[in-house]
Scaffold this motif. Sequence first.
Motif, PDB file in Angstrom:
ATOM      1  N   ARG A 114       0.823  -1.215   0.000  1.00  0.00           N
ATOM      2  CA  ARG A 114       0.000   0.000   0.000  1.00  0.00           C
ATOM      3  C   ARG A 114       0.856   1.262   0.000  1.00  0.00           C
ATOM      4  NH1 ARG A 114      -2.871  -0.990   4.234  1.00  0.00           N
ATOM      5  NH2 ARG A 114      -2.073   0.492   5.770  1.00  0.00           N
ATOM      6  N   MET A 115       1.955   1.233   0.749  1.00  0.00           N
ATOM      7  CA  MET A 115       2.823   2.406   0.820  1.00  0.00           C
ATOM      8  C   MET A 115       3.538   2.650  -0.508  1.00  0.00           C
ATOM      9  SD  MET A 115       4.394   1.877   4.660  1.00  0.00           S
ATOM     10  CE  MET A 115       5.025   3.548   4.904  1.00  0.00           C
ATOM     11  N   VAL A 116       3.984   1.586  -1.152  1.00  0.00           N
ATOM     12  CA  VAL A 116       4.639   1.737  -2.453  1.00  0.00           C
ATOM     13  C   VAL A 116       3.656   2.298  -3.472  1.00  0.00           C
ATOM     14  CG1 VAL A 116       5.692   0.472  -4.372  1.00  0.00           C
ATOM     15  CG2 VAL A 116       6.373  -0.044  -2.017  1.00  0.00           C
ATOM     16  N   LYS A 117       2.430   1.800  -3.476  1.00  0.00           N
ATOM     17  CA  LYS A 117       1.418   2.289  -4.407  1.00  0.00           C
ATOM     18  C   LYS A 117       1.052   3.744  -4.124  1.00  0.00           C
ATOM     19  CE  LYS A 117      -0.606  -2.207  -5.496  1.00  0.00           C
ATOM     20  NZ  LYS A 117      -1.737  -3.143  -5.276  1.00  0.00           N
ATOM     21  N   ALA A 118       1.265   4.186  -2.871  1.00  0.00           N
ATOM     22  CA  ALA A 118       0.987   5.577  -2.511  1.00  0.00           C
ATOM     23  C   ALA A 118       2.157   6.502  -2.833  1.00  0.00           C
ATOM     24  CB  ALA A 118       0.659   5.670  -1.022  1.00  0.00           C
ATOM     25  N   GLY A 119       3.238   5.945  -3.410  1.00  0.00           N
ATOM     26  CA  GLY A 119       4.349   6.784  -3.836  1.00  0.00           C
ATOM     27  C   GLY A 119       5.574   6.751  -2.959  1.00  0.00           C
ATOM     28  N   CYS A 120       5.615   5.873  -1.950  1.00  0.00           N
ATOM     29  CA  CYS A 120       6.772   5.805  -1.056  1.00  0.00           C
ATOM     30  C   CYS A 120       7.926   5.106  -1.768  1.00  0.00           C
ATOM     31  CB  CYS A 120       6.415   5.065   0.231  1.00  0.00           C
ATOM     32  SG  CYS A 120       5.202   5.929   1.253  1.00  0.00           S
ATOM     33  N   ASP A 121       8.928   5.895  -2.161  1.00  0.00           N
ATOM     34  CA  ASP A 121      10.102   5.294  -2.796  1.00  0.00           C
ATOM     35  C   ASP A 121      11.249   5.127  -1.812  1.00  0.00           C
ATOM     36  OD1 ASP A 121      10.832   7.934  -2.475  1.00  0.00           O
ATOM     37  OD2 ASP A 121      11.386   8.258  -4.572  1.00  0.00           O
ATOM     38  N   ARG A 122      11.007   5.510  -0.555  1.00  0.00           N
ATOM     39  CA  ARG A 122      11.929   5.290   0.553  1.00  0.00           C
ATOM     40  C   ARG A 122      11.090   4.934   1.777  1.00  0.00           C
ATOM     41  NH1 ARG A 122      13.997  11.153  -0.312  1.00  0.00           N
ATOM     42  NH2 ARG A 122      11.913  11.086  -1.229  1.00  0.00           N
ATOM     43  N   ILE A 123      11.458   3.891   2.495  1.00  0.00           N
ATOM     44  CA  ILE A 123      10.696   3.473   3.671  1.00  0.00           C
ATOM     45  C   ILE A 123      11.644   3.268   4.847  1.00  0.00           C
ATOM     46  CG2 ILE A 123       9.205   1.715   4.700  1.00  0.00           C
ATOM     47  CD1 ILE A 123       8.055   1.135   1.965  1.00  0.00           C
ATOM     48  N   LEU A 124      11.332   3.916   5.954  1.00  0.00           N
ATOM     49  CA  LEU A 124      12.035   3.700   7.219  1.00  0.00           C
ATOM     50  C   LEU A 124      11.214   2.717   8.042  1.00  0.00           C
ATOM     51  CD1 LEU A 124      14.260   4.521   9.297  1.00  0.00           C
ATOM     52  CD2 LEU A 124      12.658   6.263  10.114  1.00  0.00           C
ATOM     53  N   PHE A 125      11.841   1.628   8.452  1.00  0.00           N
ATOM     54  CA  PHE A 125      11.149   0.552   9.171  1.00  0.00           C
ATOM     55  C   PHE A 125      11.561   0.587  10.634  1.00  0.00           C
ATOM     56  CE2 PHE A 125      10.638  -4.001  10.368  1.00  0.00           C
ATOM     57  CZ  PHE A 125       9.282  -4.119  10.111  1.00  0.00           C
ATOM     58  N   LEU A 126      10.579   0.743  11.517  1.00  0.00           N
ATOM     59  CA  LEU A 126      10.838   0.897  12.948  1.00  0.00           C
ATOM     60  C   LEU A 126      10.113  -0.183  13.753  1.00  0.00           C
ATOM     61  CD1 LEU A 126      11.724   2.268  15.577  1.00  0.00           C
ATOM     62  CD2 LEU A 126       9.976   4.015  15.193  1.00  0.00           C
ATOM     63  N   PRO A 127      10.798  -1.272  14.120  1.00  0.00           N
ATOM     64  CA  PRO A 127      10.195  -2.254  15.029  1.00  0.00           C
ATOM     65  C   PRO A 127      10.102  -1.663  16.436  1.00  0.00           C
ATOM     66  CG  PRO A 127      12.077  -3.175  13.805  1.00  0.00           C
ATOM     67  CD  PRO A 127      12.134  -1.694  13.666  1.00  0.00           C
ATOM     68  N   LEU A 128       8.963  -1.821  17.061  1.00  0.00           N
ATOM     69  CA  LEU A 128       8.750  -1.225  18.388  1.00  0.00           C
ATOM     70  C   LEU A 128       9.331  -2.099  19.499  1.00  0.00           C
ATOM     71  CD1 LEU A 128       5.164   0.351  18.240  1.00  0.00           C
ATOM     72  CD2 LEU A 128       7.372   1.522  18.333  1.00  0.00           C
ATOM     73  N   TYR A 129      10.615  -2.400  19.387  1.00  0.00           N
ATOM     74  CA  TYR A 129      11.313  -3.186  20.404  1.00  0.00           C
ATOM     75  C   TYR A 129      12.553  -2.411  20.834  1.00  0.00           C
ATOM     76  CZ  TYR A 129       8.530  -6.851  18.164  1.00  0.00           C
ATOM     77  OH  TYR A 129       7.511  -7.584  17.621  1.00  0.00           O
ATOM     78  N   PRO A 130      12.573  -1.883  22.052  1.00  0.00           N
ATOM     79  CA  PRO A 130      13.753  -1.125  22.495  1.00  0.00           C
ATOM     80  C   PRO A 130      15.022  -1.960  22.491  1.00  0.00           C
ATOM     81  CG  PRO A 130      11.886  -0.714  23.943  1.00  0.00           C
ATOM     82  CD  PRO A 130      11.491  -1.842  23.049  1.00  0.00           C
ATOM     83  N   GLN A 131      14.905  -3.208  22.953  1.00  0.00           N
ATOM     84  CA  GLN A 131      16.064  -4.111  22.989  1.00  0.00           C
ATOM     85  C   GLN A 131      15.998  -5.045  21.769  1.00  0.00           C
ATOM     86  OE1 GLN A 131      13.750  -4.083  25.565  1.00  0.00           O
ATOM     87  NE2 GLN A 131      14.819  -2.656  26.907  1.00  0.00           N
ATOM     88  N   TYR A 132      17.165  -5.297  21.171  1.00  0.00           N
ATOM     89  CA  TYR A 132      17.214  -6.194  20.023  1.00  0.00           C
ATOM     90  C   TYR A 132      17.141  -7.649  20.473  1.00  0.00           C
ATOM     91  CZ  TYR A 132      19.049  -8.920  16.134  1.00  0.00           C
ATOM     92  OH  TYR A 132      19.203  -9.866  15.143  1.00  0.00           O
ATOM     93  N   ALA A 133      16.381  -8.447  19.751  1.00  0.00           N
ATOM     94  CA  ALA A 133      16.402  -9.898  19.900  1.00  0.00           C
ATOM     95  C   ALA A 133      16.102 -10.507  18.542  1.00  0.00           C
ATOM     96  CB  ALA A 133      15.380 -10.378  20.934  1.00  0.00           C
ATOM     97  N   GLY A 134      16.681 -11.657  18.286  1.00  0.00           N
ATOM     98  CA  GLY A 134      16.405 -12.330  17.026  1.00  0.00           C
ATOM     99  C   GLY A 134      14.934 -12.643  16.854  1.00  0.00           C
ATOM    100  N   ALA A 135      14.257 -12.970  17.975  1.00  0.00           N
ATOM    101  CA  ALA A 135      12.853 -13.379  17.920  1.00  0.00           C
ATOM    102  C   ALA A 135      11.884 -12.200  17.876  1.00  0.00           C
ATOM    103  CB  ALA A 135      12.523 -14.262  19.126  1.00  0.00           C
ATOM    104  N   THR A 136      12.393 -10.976  17.922  1.00  0.00           N
ATOM    105  CA  THR A 136      11.523  -9.791  17.853  1.00  0.00           C
ATOM    106  C   THR A 136      11.984  -8.864  16.739  1.00  0.00           C
ATOM    107  OG1 THR A 136      12.838  -8.741  19.620  1.00  0.00           O
ATOM    108  CG2 THR A 136      10.819  -9.894  20.269  1.00  0.00           C
TER     109      THR A 136
END
Length: 342
Positions: A132-154
């Motif tokens: 949906r974002m690409v079709k709306a014209g987003c040619d750059r996307i910033l991806f933000l997982p809502l996990y303060p601490q990194y884990a492989g499972a999150t």
Amino acid sequence: MTQDTLPSAHPAIPPRRIGVLIANLGTPDGTDYWSMRRYLNEFLSDKRVIDLPSWKWQPILQGIILTKRPFTSGANYKTIWNTEANESPLMTITKEQVAALRDRAAGLWGDRVMVEFCMRYGNPSTEAVVDRMVKAGCDRILFLPLYPQYAGATSATANDQFFRALMKQVWQPAARTVAPYFDRPDYIAALAGSVTRALNGRVPRKLVASYHGMPKRYLMQGDPYHCQCQKTSRLLREALGWPEGVIDTSFQSVFGREEWLKPYTVEHVAELARQGITEIAVISPAFSSDCIETLEEIQGEIREAFGHAGGKEFTYIPCLNADPDHIDVLTTIITENLGGWI
């Protein structure tokens, strides 16, 4: 080439925009058996979550776990379900967070930045939202997982799913992912502020910082999650100005028979009560939004374990959710990571 100069048979090209995609864990669509089964099947089939060989794990999952667990999980969800909106609290809170971030983005960048959210498991799916974002014209996307601490499972599995979604795009946008923010001063300050408000400035006998669990084996394989949780707890104590020993770090949501990160929260709070510490507070710094693990597990099973062992006063400190301090932190993180794009 502009839309006005395109050949008549050329597909339409939307105006260029930048996308910010917020990712949370996920939620079942309902509390009924089949909704729960679909959600649990997707979650427990993730190799980042359960890394056993498929030939060993899938017969157990499909033949035993998914026969019974949807009933018990559905019953647990029913105790916290947002019946008015017919959705889980995680969905409600994530929508509130994204609405607040959209307001901030509009004030800073107008309509040049599109803010959306997706779920790693369940709906809205990462693939559908990226499309949906690409079709709306987003040619750059910033991806933000809502996990303060990194884990492989999150964090990692959320990123995996994002990149799988990009693989299906004909015209693939440029992409960035956000690093874990477990030790950012503004995030720690937001946590400390939530503790101070919830406890009216007093120092409890114990504040238990309960993080979602993971097998100890993952730590031994190099996952930094355990260390990042410990650092978050230490920085929180320092920000509050409390002496050593007031904050304990523990881990919840143990699944299966192998050893997980310890101490286990449900056992730890009971042990505190048996030691005569009958007044505690509990906070969940690994969760950006209150969910089944906080609203049902902590306020149900873990609270009950504390009370049954002799505990008297149990205070749960909510996640940061859509608190303005939290939105400030996320807005700053987004702004920093959009550097060079806008």
